[in-house]
Structures are given as structure tokens and as C-alpha cells.
Design an enzyme around this catalytic site. Structure first.
Site, PDB file in Angstrom:
ATOM      1  N   GLU A  22       6.927   5.543   9.178  1.00  0.00           N
ATOM      2  CA  GLU A  22       8.020   6.292   9.780  1.00  0.00           C
ATOM      3  C   GLU A  22       8.700   7.122   8.691  1.00  0.00           C
ATOM      4  OE1 GLU A  22      10.645   3.887  12.185  1.00  0.00           O
ATOM      5  OE2 GLU A  22      12.322   5.253  11.834  1.00  0.00           O
ATOM      6  N   ASP A  72       9.913  -5.881  -6.243  1.00  0.00           N
ATOM      7  CA  ASP A  72      10.347  -4.578  -6.776  1.00  0.00           C
ATOM      8  C   ASP A  72      11.596  -4.122  -6.007  1.00  0.00           C
ATOM      9  OD1 ASP A  72      10.314  -2.376  -8.437  1.00  0.00           O
ATOM     10  OD2 ASP A  72       8.596  -1.405  -7.480  1.00  0.00           O
ATOM     11  N   VAL A 114       5.074  10.795  -2.147  1.00  0.00           N
ATOM     12  CA  VAL A 114       5.405  10.699  -0.725  1.00  0.00           C
ATOM     13  C   VAL A 114       5.735  12.071  -0.152  1.00  0.00           C
ATOM     14  CG1 VAL A 114       6.885   9.565   0.976  1.00  0.00           C
ATOM     15  CG2 VAL A 114       6.230   8.343  -1.099  1.00  0.00           C
ATOM     16  N   ILE A 126       8.614  14.591  -0.759  1.00  0.00           N
ATOM     17  CA  ILE A 126       9.950  14.004  -0.617  1.00  0.00           C
ATOM     18  C   ILE A 126      10.215  12.860  -1.584  1.00  0.00           C
ATOM     19  CG2 ILE A 126      10.443  14.669   1.773  1.00  0.00           C
ATOM     20  CD1 ILE A 126       9.427  11.926   2.651  1.00  0.00           C
ATOM     21  N   GLY A 127       9.197  12.404  -2.261  1.00  0.00           N
ATOM     22  CA  GLY A 127       9.453  11.311  -3.187  1.00  0.00           C
ATOM     23  C   GLY A 127       8.300  11.125  -4.148  1.00  0.00           C
ATOM     24  N   TYR A 133      11.950   8.490   7.051  1.00  0.00           N
ATOM     25  CA  TYR A 133      13.384   8.136   6.985  1.00  0.00           C
ATOM     26  C   TYR A 133      14.153   9.332   6.421  1.00  0.00           C
ATOM     27  CZ  TYR A 133      11.861   3.538   8.229  1.00  0.00           C
ATOM     28  OH  TYR A 133      11.298   2.496   8.912  1.00  0.00           O
ATOM     29  N   ARG A 160       6.359   5.389  -8.905  1.00  0.00           N
ATOM     30  CA  ARG A 160       5.439   5.114 -10.005  1.00  0.00           C
ATOM     31  C   ARG A 160       3.992   5.058  -9.525  1.00  0.00           C
ATOM     32  NH1 ARG A 160       6.958  -0.242 -12.498  1.00  0.00           N
ATOM     33  NH2 ARG A 160       7.796  -0.470 -10.409  1.00  0.00           N
ATOM     34  N   TYR A 161       3.825   4.728  -8.234  1.00  0.00           N
ATOM     35  CA  TYR A 161       2.461   4.513  -7.741  1.00  0.00           C
ATOM     36  C   TYR A 161       2.029   5.547  -6.712  1.00  0.00           C
ATOM     37  CZ  TYR A 161       3.369   0.114 -10.019  1.00  0.00           C
ATOM     38  OH  TYR A 161       3.696  -0.835 -10.953  1.00  0.00           O
ATOM     39  N   LYS A 220       2.483   8.313   2.228  1.00  0.00           N
ATOM     40  CA  LYS A 220       2.468   7.903   0.821  1.00  0.00           C
ATOM     41  C   LYS A 220       1.034   8.017   0.329  1.00  0.00           C
ATOM     42  CE  LYS A 220       3.864   4.031  -2.171  1.00  0.00           C
ATOM     43  NZ  LYS A 220       4.599   2.749  -2.217  1.00  0.00           N
TER      44      LYS A 220
HETATM   45  P1  ADP Z   1       6.304   3.885  -5.286  1.00  0.00           P
HETATM   46  O1  ADP Z   1       5.548   2.652  -4.947  1.00  0.00           O
HETATM   47  O2  ADP Z   1       5.485   4.863  -6.039  1.00  0.00           O
HETATM   48  O3  ADP Z   1       7.621   3.584  -5.941  1.00  0.00           O
HETATM   49  P2  ADP Z   1       7.732   4.346  -2.796  1.00  0.00           P
HETATM   50  O4  ADP Z   1       7.094   3.774  -1.592  1.00  0.00           O
HETATM   51  O5  ADP Z   1       8.886   3.593  -3.366  1.00  0.00           O
HETATM   52  O6  ADP Z   1       6.608   4.628  -3.896  1.00  0.00           O
HETATM   53  O7  ADP Z   1       8.201   5.838  -2.467  1.00  0.00           O
HETATM   54  C1  ADP Z   1       8.758   6.657  -3.493  1.00  0.00           C
HETATM   55  C2  ADP Z   1       9.979   7.386  -2.971  1.00  0.00           C
HETATM   56  O8  ADP Z   1       9.613   8.221  -1.863  1.00  0.00           O
HETATM   57  C3  ADP Z   1      11.073   6.465  -2.428  1.00  0.00           C
HETATM   58  O9  ADP Z   1      11.937   6.035  -3.453  1.00  0.00           O
HETATM   59  C4  ADP Z   1      11.781   7.384  -1.432  1.00  0.00           C
HETATM   60  O10 ADP Z   1      12.702   8.223  -2.096  1.00  0.00           O
HETATM   61  C5  ADP Z   1      10.645   8.248  -0.887  1.00  0.00           C
HETATM   62  N1  ADP Z   1      10.095   7.690   0.369  1.00  0.00           N
HETATM   63  C6  ADP Z   1       9.158   6.740   0.471  1.00  0.00           C
HETATM   64  N2  ADP Z   1       8.854   6.463   1.745  1.00  0.00           N
HETATM   65  C7  ADP Z   1       9.643   7.263   2.498  1.00  0.00           C
HETATM   66  C8  ADP Z   1       9.825   7.437   3.928  1.00  0.00           C
HETATM   67  N3  ADP Z   1       9.103   6.739   4.806  1.00  0.00           N
HETATM   68  N4  ADP Z   1      10.734   8.345   4.348  1.00  0.00           N
HETATM   69  C9  ADP Z   1      11.457   9.049   3.452  1.00  0.00           C
HETATM   70  N5  ADP Z   1      11.338   8.928   2.118  1.00  0.00           N
HETATM   71  C10 ADP Z   1      10.448   8.047   1.618  1.00  0.00           C
HETATM   72 MG    MG Z   2       9.192   2.592  -5.071  1.00  0.00          MG
HETATM   73 MG    MG Z   3       5.969   0.653  -5.515  1.00  0.00          MG
END
Ligand code: ADP
Ligand code: MG
Ligand code: MG
Length: 362
Positions: free
Chosen positions: A115, A168, A51, A43-44, A117, A47-48, A64
Site C-alpha cells: 500500500e 530495525d 521505494v 519516494i524513499g 502511504y 539501506r536495502y 520497494k
Molecule cells: P529499507 O529497507 O531500504 O530501509 P524501507 O522499506 O524502510 O527500505 O523504505 C525506505 C523509505 O521509503 C521509508 O523510510 C519511507 O520513507 C519510504 N517508504 C517505504 N515504503 C513506503 C510506502 N509504502 N509508502 C510510502 N513511503 C514508503
Molecule cells: Mg527502512
Molecule cells: Mg530495511
């Protein structure tokens, strides 16, 4: 309730030390049977982390996943989620558990369970939907409440939460519940600012942290290498507020009621019109730091109501070139709270040619 949370966090910390993992109480069983966790759908991709929507004992969760190369980011995010009192706030993403495991290739990987989202991040929501005025006020107010809480040092029932800089803030790091309320997420770069070892100028750590974040949302002083580290805590909070201003702009540009008689513009990230999808550090430095360019407001917002003028002023006060002149997150929160209350009473501000006539302005 606070005592229960305190006991629970203490327990988690203890458990964390034993197992290098931090599992929430009702997930303890699962810690031992990681195979119960199923990854269902990507779903996502940040950069790090990568997800997934997953399922743990039939409960829908987000997972994640960090590769071993991103261990630092994992450790940091886990330690921020583990801070006392952090999980008490409604506008902070809900953390469930963290763990390490070995993947099929025999490499270590790290997981954060949280959770799920359903609407994903704010940026993707805005790219598919417009929002009405009161929803937009509520969404941005929620993010701001989350950030103001994060920044605040808090002492309650024998527990202390340090002030934390997010570092960030962006529309990709805000997630939406199904009722469109917003939470601040992605604490991979966040930093505790007070407590046992607040950052000090000259620390190698402090130096390393001064130039992080997403280039698009970097404050001018970060781009210009002029972050004032004498008061590191304030400087890092001011950097967060700058990005918050850009997030407001992205959100209200998608507010259907602010474009009457004209089409709502497509969603754009801040500076996307000027620098496209992958701005370089240098391009951002020239545009934002040297030329002091900021996102433009739609023409029709110019000659409009006091509510909209005050909103535009709030954005400008967030992204002021002078970091010390910016609003604090608390102050931005009050402004948005006023705006939200105002909109409850008298509805969205009138906008566009029709409203100019209403006001007798031609
Ligand atoms: P990074 O540190 O790599 O940027 P993020 O924690 O921002 O990782 O997660 C990357 C993407 O994954 C987010 O921009 C969002 O679109 C999706 N995402 C992250 N956590 C959730 C969640 N709990 N529920 C739904 N989508 C999520
Ligand atoms: Mg992010
Ligand atoms: Mg990040």
C-alpha cells in the site's frame, strides 16, 4: 473472514512455490503482465531498497525495489509478510505482492508491492509538521500496538503466527496513512522467534543476527556485544523496545501542546544533537553503552503534570540500560493506551512556566 484469509494465504504460498513470487489474489493478473506496473516517482531510499510510488492497473501502490545484492533482505521481508495472520493487524504495513524480474541491463531485481502511504515515514512527517497531543498519543500508541502484535505468537482458526522481532525499529520504518494512523514497516531484518525453528544460542545464524539494525537505534547491549542469546527471543524483543523509546522521544518532542509559550524544537533524530547525521558504531558505543547517555527531555517538562511525568517514565522504562528491566511492548501499549484515554478526558497535560504557577510551584 479468517477462513478466507487462510485459504488465500495458502493459495499464495502455493503460487509462491510455483513461481517464486507471492501475488495477492487481485494482483494475479498483474503477475503475468508486470509491464502494467508503472514506477512514477522516487519516494524513499533506504539501506536495502529504493521505494517508488507506482501505479498498477490504475491503483496507486508503493514499490520497494531491491537490487540482486539485496536479495537476502527481499527474501526475508517477503517471508515475514507471508506469515499467517500478520496482515490482519491495522498497524502493520499492507503487503500486496512480491515478484522477481529482469531489468534492462539483464540483472535480476526484486519487488515488493505494498500500500502507498501518502505521508511517507514518521521521521519525515515530524520534520515538516508538529503534532497535537492527542494525535501524538494516537500515533505512538499505533506503532506500539503494531510492535506488540508482531512480538506475539498467535493461534487462530488453525493458523499460527510466530512471535517476530522487528530488529530495525526506527522513525524511518514507521509509515503514516492520510489520517495519520501509523503502521510498522520494513521487515527486511525481522526474524520469527517461535515456530518450527526458533533461533538458538550458538547458531551461526543467531550470531550473525545479533548485530544488525540502524546504528543510531541500537540498544546498549548490542553496541557492547553483550546481547544475551540464552533467551534469544526475549533479548531481541527487548532490543526493539529500546528503539521504541527513542521513537517516542522523537515524536513527543514535536508535540505543539507540550511547548506552550516557547517554540517547538526542530525535529531531531535520537542522538542527532550529540552525534550528528552519521554516527559511527564506535561513537554510539561510547555514548549509549559506556556513558549510558539517553535523549534529554526539554527543561519545561521537568516540573509538570502527572501525565507528562508518566510519559517520561515510560520512555525511560523502554530504554533502560538493563534489557530485562525494560517494558514489554504489550506493557508499553497499555501505558500509551491509558495516556490516550486520559487525554480524551482531560486534554493535553499542562506544560511550562504557566502550568508551574497553576500548580502553585515556583
Ligand atoms: P529499507 O529497507 O531500504 O530501509 P524501507 O522499506 O524502510 O527500505 O523504505 C525506505 C523509505 O521509503 C521509508 O523510510 C519511507 O520513507 C519510504 N517508504 C517505504 N515504503 C513506503 C510506502 N509504502 N509508502 C510510502 N513511503 C514508503
Ligand atoms: Mg527502512
Ligand atoms: Mg530495511
Amino acid at each position: 473472514a479468517v477462513v478466507i484469509v487462510a485459504l488465500f494465504l495458502g493459495y499464495c504460498m502455493m503460487k509462491g512455490k510455483q513461481k517464486h513470487s507471492l501475488w495477492a489474489e487481485d494482483e494475479m493478473e498483474a503477475a503475468n503482465t508486470a509491464e502494467d506496473l508503472q514506477l512514477l516517482e522516487l519516494i524513499g531510499q533506504g539501506r536495502y531498497g529504493t521505494v517508488f510510488r507506482g501505479s498498477l492497473n490504475e491503483r496507486c501502490v508503493a514499490v520497494k525495489l531491491f537490487s540482486s545484492a539485496n536479495r537476502q533482505s527481499f527474501t526475508n521481508e517477503r517471508s515475514i509478510y507471508g506469515l499467517p495472520l500478520l496482515q490482519l493487524h491495522d498497524n502493520i504495513a499492507r503487503f500486496l505482492a512480491a515478484d522477481e524480474r529482469t531489468n534492462a541491463e539483464g540483472r535480476a531485481e526484486f519487488l515488493i508491492l505494498m500500500e502507498y502511504y501518502p505521508h511517507g515515514c514518521l521521521s519525515s512527517y515530524l520534520s515538516h509538521h508538529t503534532v497535537d497531543w492527542s494525535t501524538c498519543c494516537r500515533m505512538t500508541h499505533g506503532v506500539t500496538r503494531g510492535l506488540a502484535f508482531l512480538h506475539t505468537e498467535l493461534h487462530r482458526a488453525g493458523e499460527s503466527k510466530p512471535g517476530v522481532a522487528h530488529r530495525d525499529v526506527s522513525s524511518r520504518n514507521v509509515l503514516l496513512r492520510s489520517d495519520l494512523s501509523c503502521v510498522l514497516a520494513d521487515f527486511g531484518l525481522s526474524m520469527a522467534l517461535t515456530g518450527s525453528r526458533p533461533p538458538r544460542p550458538g547458531d551461526p545464524d543467531t550470531m550473525a543476527i545479533s548485530e544488525v539494525g540502524t546504528v543510531r537505534y541500537m540498544a546498549p547491549e548490542v553496541l557492547g556485544g553483550a546481547l544475551d542469546l540464552r533467551d534469544c527471543a526475549s533479548a531481541l524483543k527487548q532490543v526493539d523496545v529500546y528503539a521504541l523509546g527513542l521513537l517516542y522521544w522523537e515524536s513527543f518532542r514535536r508535540c505543539s501542546q507540550l511547548f506552550t509559550g516557547e517554540a517547538v524544537p526542530e525535529h531531531q533524530l535520537a542522538f542527532q544533537a550529540e552525534l550528528g547525521n552519521h554516527p559511527s558504531f564506535q561513537e554510539m558505543q561510547i555514548l549509549v553503552n559506556r556513558n549510558k547517555f539517553r535523549p534529554r527531555f526539554p527543561e519545561s517538562w521537568r516540573s509538570s503534570s502527572p501525565a507528562l511525568s508518566s510519559l517520561m517514565e515510560t520512555m525511560e522504562d523502554c530504554w533502560d540500560p538493563d534489557a530485562e528491566a525494560r517494558l514489554t511492548a504489550q506493557c508499553a501499549e497499555e501505558r500509551l493506551c491509558d495516556l490516550t484515554l486520559h487525554s480524551h478526558r482531560i486534554g493535553p497535560p499542562p506544560v511550562g512556566p504557566a502550568s508551574s504557577q497553576d500548580l502553585g510551584v515556583v
